[in-house]
Design an enzyme around this catalytic site. Structure first.
Site, PDB file in Angstrom:
ATOM      1  N   TRP A 148      -4.567 -13.221  30.207  1.00 26.64           N
ATOM      2  CA  TRP A 148      -3.545 -14.074  29.596  1.00 26.64           C
ATOM      3  C   TRP A 148      -4.082 -15.452  29.269  1.00 26.64           C
ATOM      4  O   TRP A 148      -3.595 -16.105  28.354  1.00 26.64           O
ATOM      5  CB  TRP A 148      -2.311 -14.182  30.499  1.00 26.64           C
ATOM      6  CG  TRP A 148      -1.519 -12.911  30.471  1.00 26.64           C
ATOM      7  CD1 TRP A 148      -1.437 -11.980  31.451  1.00 26.64           C
ATOM      8  CD2 TRP A 148      -0.746 -12.401  29.381  1.00 26.64           C
ATOM      9  NE1 TRP A 148      -0.671 -10.919  31.058  1.00 26.64           N
ATOM     10  CE2 TRP A 148      -0.227 -11.154  29.792  1.00 26.64           C
ATOM     11  CE3 TRP A 148      -0.448 -12.858  28.100  1.00 26.64           C
ATOM     12  CZ2 TRP A 148       0.578 -10.379  28.964  1.00 26.64           C
ATOM     13  CZ3 TRP A 148       0.351 -12.084  27.276  1.00 26.64           C
ATOM     14  CH2 TRP A 148       0.850 -10.865  27.714  1.00 26.64           C
ATOM     15  N   ASN A 164      -4.928 -15.360  23.911  1.00 29.80           N
ATOM     16  CA  ASN A 164      -4.233 -16.202  22.935  1.00 29.80           C
ATOM     17  C   ASN A 164      -4.361 -17.634  23.416  1.00 29.80           C
ATOM     18  O   ASN A 164      -3.460 -18.166  24.055  1.00 29.80           O
ATOM     19  CB  ASN A 164      -2.773 -15.754  22.857  1.00 29.80           C
ATOM     20  CG  ASN A 164      -1.985 -16.519  21.829  1.00 29.80           C
ATOM     21  OD1 ASN A 164      -2.407 -17.581  21.381  1.00 29.80           O
ATOM     22  ND2 ASN A 164      -0.842 -16.000  21.446  1.00 29.80           N
ATOM     23  N   VAL A 184      -1.559 -20.382  22.346  1.00 25.10           N
ATOM     24  CA  VAL A 184      -0.352 -20.491  23.170  1.00 25.10           C
ATOM     25  C   VAL A 184      -0.715 -20.923  24.592  1.00 25.10           C
ATOM     26  O   VAL A 184      -0.010 -21.731  25.203  1.00 25.10           O
ATOM     27  CB  VAL A 184       0.413 -19.142  23.185  1.00 25.10           C
ATOM     28  CG1 VAL A 184       1.433 -19.121  24.320  1.00 25.10           C
ATOM     29  CG2 VAL A 184       1.092 -18.899  21.861  1.00 25.10           C
ATOM     30  N   TYR A 222       2.762 -26.152  32.302  1.00 22.52           N
ATOM     31  CA  TYR A 222       2.151 -25.974  33.626  1.00 22.52           C
ATOM     32  C   TYR A 222       1.727 -27.306  34.246  1.00 22.52           C
ATOM     33  O   TYR A 222       2.209 -27.689  35.325  1.00 22.52           O
ATOM     34  CB  TYR A 222       0.957 -25.024  33.493  1.00 22.52           C
ATOM     35  CG  TYR A 222       0.291 -24.667  34.798  1.00 22.52           C
ATOM     36  CD1 TYR A 222       0.753 -23.608  35.569  1.00 22.52           C
ATOM     37  CD2 TYR A 222      -0.814 -25.372  35.247  1.00 22.52           C
ATOM     38  CE1 TYR A 222       0.147 -23.273  36.762  1.00 22.52           C
ATOM     39  CE2 TYR A 222      -1.427 -25.052  36.438  1.00 22.52           C
ATOM     40  CZ  TYR A 222      -0.945 -24.001  37.194  1.00 22.52           C
ATOM     41  OH  TYR A 222      -1.555 -23.669  38.370  1.00 22.52           O
ATOM     42  N   HIS A 260       8.817 -13.433  23.689  1.00 19.80           N
ATOM     43  CA  HIS A 260       8.566 -12.028  23.357  1.00 19.80           C
ATOM     44  C   HIS A 260       9.885 -11.307  23.061  1.00 19.80           C
ATOM     45  O   HIS A 260       9.993 -10.572  22.090  1.00 19.80           O
ATOM     46  CB  HIS A 260       7.824 -11.328  24.506  1.00 19.80           C
ATOM     47  CG  HIS A 260       6.347 -11.510  24.449  1.00 19.80           C
ATOM     48  ND1 HIS A 260       5.710 -12.599  24.983  1.00 19.80           N
ATOM     49  CD2 HIS A 260       5.357 -10.750  23.892  1.00 19.80           C
ATOM     50  CE1 HIS A 260       4.403 -12.503  24.772  1.00 19.80           C
ATOM     51  NE2 HIS A 260       4.165 -11.383  24.121  1.00 19.80           N
TER      52      HIS A 260
END
Lengths: 505, 505
Positions: B384, B388, B391, B400, B425
């Protein structure tokens, strides 16, 4: 003058480049000090050539994951389509034949004596047509030649008749009494007789070499070697009996010509005879147990794969294959090629690792070089050298090198090797099936042009593509041959009418 | 005493071993001198552990060959079963919707102005409900806050309402006028508005950081940095205008608050705002041509794959999936997962390499770090972070790190990131389909336990199995979600009766 101008120009350019670099660095420092927490910098994407990135190892795992998933899906599809087809009764039928005489092949293979007895009593065979007779006949002739009872020429002629008989016997027996042997039983019988043939060839040739040497300067040589070993053991020999033991252990022609020696050679996993085989000191029990477990599990996996996957696949390929429906035939062939290839891989492991190591361990035979790393072969020549070193060693020692020594060219010698190999492939397929086509023979002979193709691939496109060519020829070549034989087998046994009837469905 | 005895024993043993070795060597020399051309020696089979052999590289090629063959077979099977299904008319239908108003989505995406006009005239929308309004509204509020016309709190509240509007607008529009947008058109509209939302979030936050810094000791810092850059360029600045240029090039808050700056930010391929983006010097024409070619060919390949392979596969999976026929469902899912995965890989390349690099090149944007080597990821956390980075960089910088700075634990912060990701999503799937299930949301939230599983795999079974886990979750997770949505889509649009009717066939 021009070069001086060039130099100046270059100097100027590099100066301005340096300035641009410094400028960029300075700009970057100031930029990083700003309060907007900058997170972008000059960089290329990894797929761009300019990034210099080339670590795509994860895609190797990707390939194996996709392969495993594809395999599981095919398994499921097969189960859903055909249900469970595994039936051990059929295995016995295949092995022993189906008309009540279930023990023909088993007896033929397991006990030579009872087989001979059986042949005389049941098949009314007038003489003992056993594999064991040519073996002892061969020993007897060699003994006679060693003692100069027969001349070289007469002895050699008898030996040739003798080993020819070994290869013709199963042809006649199986073709005549085809219903008494199952398909698998007949194949194993043919295999056993082929092995006896190759072993006797080696036995005869090695003994011939020994006789030649004896006639020349054998004694002189042996003395030399003993004195050499003496010199090695000079000091120790005063204490122990090293040299004597060496001399005691090593058999010298014609002491090798005895029943114990030839029977031992018949059982060990090699086709090449020699007077003193390397032997292990002990039998490893754990090793044996592992090999036996592999064999038991492996054979059941093989039989299950065959019944569940290959048979339906082959049956479904028959109609498009007969009708020459090319696209559909290719699709069927590709579908058949995967289980067939898996079967071949399992069979390879069982035969060349489990079985030959098991036999070797039992008979204290120390040379376990039955195969090399053929999976890395970068052309098909290397593959044929590496995948079956037992046969390759035989072919090199008893066909190729003797032919080259006589004066034949290397190409003629290797063609002869492929010719013999093609003959045995054809023999092992045609005789049990009872149909004499030449697909296996042609397939083996096609290896000669294929080796040129794969060497061309390796030379011009690198070893990876050479290796891919070898794999493709393996994976695609075999199912093609299988389909051809199955097609001809069905036609010759059930007639064209059946296929035409199927074609209408 | 005991140790002395031990030593003696060992010495004796090694002596006898040495003697055995010497004996064996001596025996070997004598053996090789014999006339039988010995060809066997002591050696293990390569598959035995004791051989120490481990070069199985050829099996990597084997895996790729089998994969390629399996792919070709599936293609052939598909062609034979379904014929050619590719039909460009359907592509236009999917993109623009099917009731005569073919230009809705195209206009919405391509020209903001004509779209606004179109919305007013055709849809009788009372106000200009365009993506462009929130963008300029955001700029206007920032300007007002910079000039201290609005207080921080009021400005922030307005901005939140503004960006919430951006994400709610397509929900309302597409749900209300669902027939005027094709499925693909609606997805692209949702994607565009999501991007505007994330960009504005970044824009607002970065400007807030700048204002905070300005209130503290901005001027002092800037002076320092300029004097630092002065010192770097001390000598050169006497000749050229290096330092002045640096000062001229770098934008300092609040000079960034202008239309040109925000429009540039909206177009470049990043979600993270900063005052001075790294810029390339020139546009490489060959690079652009390559990316355009990739896009044109790739999009056609995608569309063809989708029509020819995915649609029949999905349709055939519906019945077993509805009937909860588990074995058959798994088989269908595995069959669907291969083309779906290929589609995803092609889509990844087109979107993250071809498209973003194309946009970056056009707008002189120098940071092409859109993805890292996710294919080597050894656990799903790494995946993750890497697959990408556009993002991921946004989530790290704007969710974060700010949360961790405030004092939340790392677990809470990363859960928040996954929550936002899950929301988007779901948003990108549910709104265009017009059905609000939570499969995509649940799928994304399941990444949190999955990351533990894959990290466990990596820790206990090595990085290779961690990587395999990541691939499996990718290849199997997606088609499961697709089937769930398709199933619910069919039921909500055609009713359960249809499926039951199919079930009887």
């Amino acid at each position: 003058m021009a070069t001086q101008e060039d130099k100046n120009l270059r100097l100027k350019r590099s100066k301005s480049l340096n300035q641009a670099d410094d400028f960029r660095k300075c700009e970057e420092i100031v930029r990083q000090l700003q309060p907007d927490k900058p997170c972008h910098k000059y960089q290329d994407s990894l797929f761009s050539w300019s990034s210099g990135f080339n670590d795509f190892n994860g895609f190797v795992n990707w390939a194996f994951v996709l392969l495993m998933m594809g395999g599981i899906r095919l398994l499921l599809e097969n189960l859903l389509k055909y249900g469970i087809r595994i039936d051990p009764n059929v295995w016995l039928l295949l092995l022993f034949g189906g008309n009540g005489k279930e023990h023909n092949a088993a007896l033929l293979l397991l006990t030579f004596v009872s087989y001979s007895y059986y042949m005389i009593r049941k098949l009314k065979f007038g003489f003992i047509s056993d594999g064991i007779v040519p073996i002892f006949l061969s020993l007897f002739i060699e003994k006679a030649m060693a003692k100069r009872i027969f001349s070289e020429n007469i002895g050699f002629a008898i030996q040739i008749i003798n080993i020819t008989y070994v290869i013709i016997l199963p042809m006649i027996l199986i073709t005549t009494y085809s219903k008494r042997f199952g398909l698998l039983g007949a194949t194993t019988v043919c295999m056993t007789y082929s092995i006896i043939f190759l072993k006797l060839w080696s036995y005869i040739q090695v003994n011939m070499w020994c006789r030649k040497q004896r006639n020349e300067k054998l004694l002189h040589k042996m003395k030399e070697s003993v004195s050499f070993s003496n010199c090695l053991h000079k000091e120790k020999s005063s204490n122990n009996k090293g040299v004597n033991e060496v001399n005691l252990h090593l058999v010298i022609y014609p002491d090798n010509l005895n029943i114990q020696d030839i029977v031992y050679f018949m059982f060990i996993p090699t086709l090449c005879y020699e007077l003193n085989f390397p032997r292990t000191d002990r039998i490893r029990k754990r090793f044996i147990v592992k090999r036996i477990l592999e064999l038991i599990i492996g054979v059941h996996v093989l039989a299950a794969l065959f019944q569940q996957w290959i048979i339906p696949s082959v049956k479904h390929s028959l109609i498009p294959f007969t009708n020459m429906d090319i696209l559909k035939s290719i699709e069927r062939m590709l579908k058949l090629s995967i289980p067939n290839h898996l079967l071949w891989l399992v069979m390879f492991y069982l035969l060349f690792h489990s079985w030959l190591n098991f036999i070797g361990e039992i008979f204290h035979f120390a040379d376990r070089n039955f195969y090399l790393d053929w999976w890395n072969a970068t052309n098909s020549n290397v593959f044929w050298r590496k995948w079956n070193t037992v046969v390759h060693r035989w072919a090199l020692r008893h066909v190729y090198l003797p032919m080259v020594d006589i004066g034949y060219s290397k190409f003629v010698a290797s063609t002869a090797v492929f010719f013999i190999s093609a003959f045995f492939h054809e023999f092992l397929v045609s005789v049990p099936l009872g149909i004499f086509r030449s697909w296996a023979f042609v397939g083996m002979m096609l290896q000669i042009p294929l080796s040129s193709v794969s060497m061309y691939m390796e030379k011009h496109y690198g070893p990876r593509l050479g290796n891919v060519t070898v794999w493709l020829s393996l994976i695609l070549g075999q199912p093609l041959c299988i389909m051809m034989y199955y097609h001809d087998y069905v036609i010759s046994h059930y007639g064209k009418a059946l296929i035409e009837q199927f074609g209408h469905l």
